[in-house]
Design a protein around this motif. Sequence first.
Motif, short mmCIF file in Angstrom:
data_model
loop_
_atom_site.label_atom_id
_atom_site.label_comp_id
_atom_site.label_asym_id
_atom_site.label_seq_id
_atom_site.Cartn_x
_atom_site.Cartn_y
_atom_site.Cartn_z
N THR A 60 -6.97 -2.38 0.98
CA THR A 60 -5.52 -2.49 0.85
C THR A 60 -5.02 -3.83 1.35
OG1 THR A 60 -5.32 -0.09 1.16
CG2 THR A 60 -3.33 -1.39 1.48
N LEU A 68 -5.94 -6.61 -1.25
CA LEU A 68 -5.05 -6.59 -2.42
C LEU A 68 -3.62 -6.95 -2.05
CD1 LEU A 68 -6.17 -3.31 -4.23
CD2 LEU A 68 -6.12 -5.58 -5.27
N PHE A 80 -6.02 -2.61 -10.47
CA PHE A 80 -4.82 -2.57 -9.63
C PHE A 80 -3.81 -3.63 -10.07
CE2 PHE A 80 -7.67 -0.15 -6.93
CZ PHE A 80 -6.83 0.84 -6.44
N ALA A 134 -1.66 -2.64 -3.99
CA ALA A 134 -2.42 -1.39 -3.92
C ALA A 134 -1.55 -0.20 -4.29
CB ALA A 134 -3.01 -1.23 -2.53
#
Length: 503
Positions: free
Chosen positions: A260, A263, A322, A268
């Motif tokens: 997380t 990203l 994502f 995320a």
Amino acid sequence: MKLENTEGSRERDQALLLTALLVLAVALRFYRLGEWNFQATEMFTLRDSLKPAFGNPRPLGYLLNYYLVRPFLPLDEFGLRLMPAIFGVLAIPAVYFVSRHLLGTRAALLGTLLLTFSPTHVMYSQLARYWSLVFFMCAIYPYALYIGFREQNSRALALGLVTAVLAGLAHPVSILLVGGPALLLLASLRRERLAALWSQNWVRWATLLLAIGVGLAAWRFIPMLQGWISQHDRSPGGSQFLHRTVEQGVKQIYYLFGLTEGLTAPIAIGGTVGMYLVWKERDKTLAVFLASLAFFPIAFVTLISIRTPVSQYYLVPVLPVFFMGTGVFLDRLFAVEWGLRPRWLLPLTILAMILLSGAPSLVSEYLNGRRYDFRGMARWMTPRLVEGDIVFSDQPMVLAHYLPATKVRHLQPDTTALSQSMRALQETPRDDALWIVAPTPGHAFRTNLRQGGLISWIFEKCQLRNMTGKGRVDLRQQYLQTYRCSPLAGNPMRAASSGESGR
């Protein structure tokens, strides 16, 4: 005629926007590319690029360096990072064209915009490893296979098969992307549906090719996984880095939190919401496919981490989905009538907030390259080292590269090797010293040197002599400290003798 002009103008605008993103991607990924010193894993790239072998578990990047870069450029800090930077740029059009086909033009542009400014992707593109290559291949092959099967598109299917092979040669973890869709396919098959599909020639040929691919993948990758686990069983703690020891359960939470953080939380969350919006409003089959690409590899690697150490990089193959999902999320925001004027104010504000969440890390990438300054420390140490000195270091291969005349030993939390080396120095008539090069506590995922009593040993027997590094504007800090440990402190007779001779 007016409709044709409008359509042509729209395509021209899209081409200009994509070109602008490509120019930005080149600037962001090539700026200061060769300025940073090597870090630990880059030393393996240097070694394996000089003598590549197909038997290597991940030969593709090394072969590209050997045949495409080495004849024209030295394999130094810039030469080894050239191919990663190129694949980092190529990922921009790859994500755009795949997203446009599956999710629409605006979603594709928005997702590609986020990827262009992603600090994590910039870091992969400036790292002399194979991760930008893995990202590039994994942004193509599963989606091309999906398009090929669903639309009976032989070109897309061929592209998917070729890039799947290349992805597996780039790194074995790439193949995990087929796990989720394969389970979904098996779960959805019924006898009647299977009979109807089997009556089509293209399905039989595709099944044959798939069976061959699965067999080859199992033949190549299962022994690699077994060898990986066995290697870590034989030499626990053998990593170049000083890692924290974390209990099971907490370790897996940290691992997912690292995904997380890499990203950024908005991407995320936005990617997950985007997959839900595809399921709710567009195409349930596509949404389930995208979700399986994301969550099966995450679950698999997280479970493997219970048995053996795994790197955060092993989740690189799931990252494209994502960015695509966040593109869908933002696309939906722009389509909603908010009752505000101008209507783009709210979605554009949210887009700016997502981009700004990664801005501190992106700016910091150009301050120190997310690397410890072993080269600068080696330059400082060189005139101060004498022949009998002993050097211990975190990332010993890197420091040894910049101190070619000195043997550098691996610093570990267990202080046994340090104590043995100090006793050996105390028995020599010379005033040789033991040097320790260690990272300062940069963030929660790195060691704090307390494990095994390491920091207590250093504080008791050594003096801090130098620190190198450059401050960042995000939470990561990469400072190196160098300690000099004199055996005189542990040998009063030698200390007195040294004092008398000094007088």
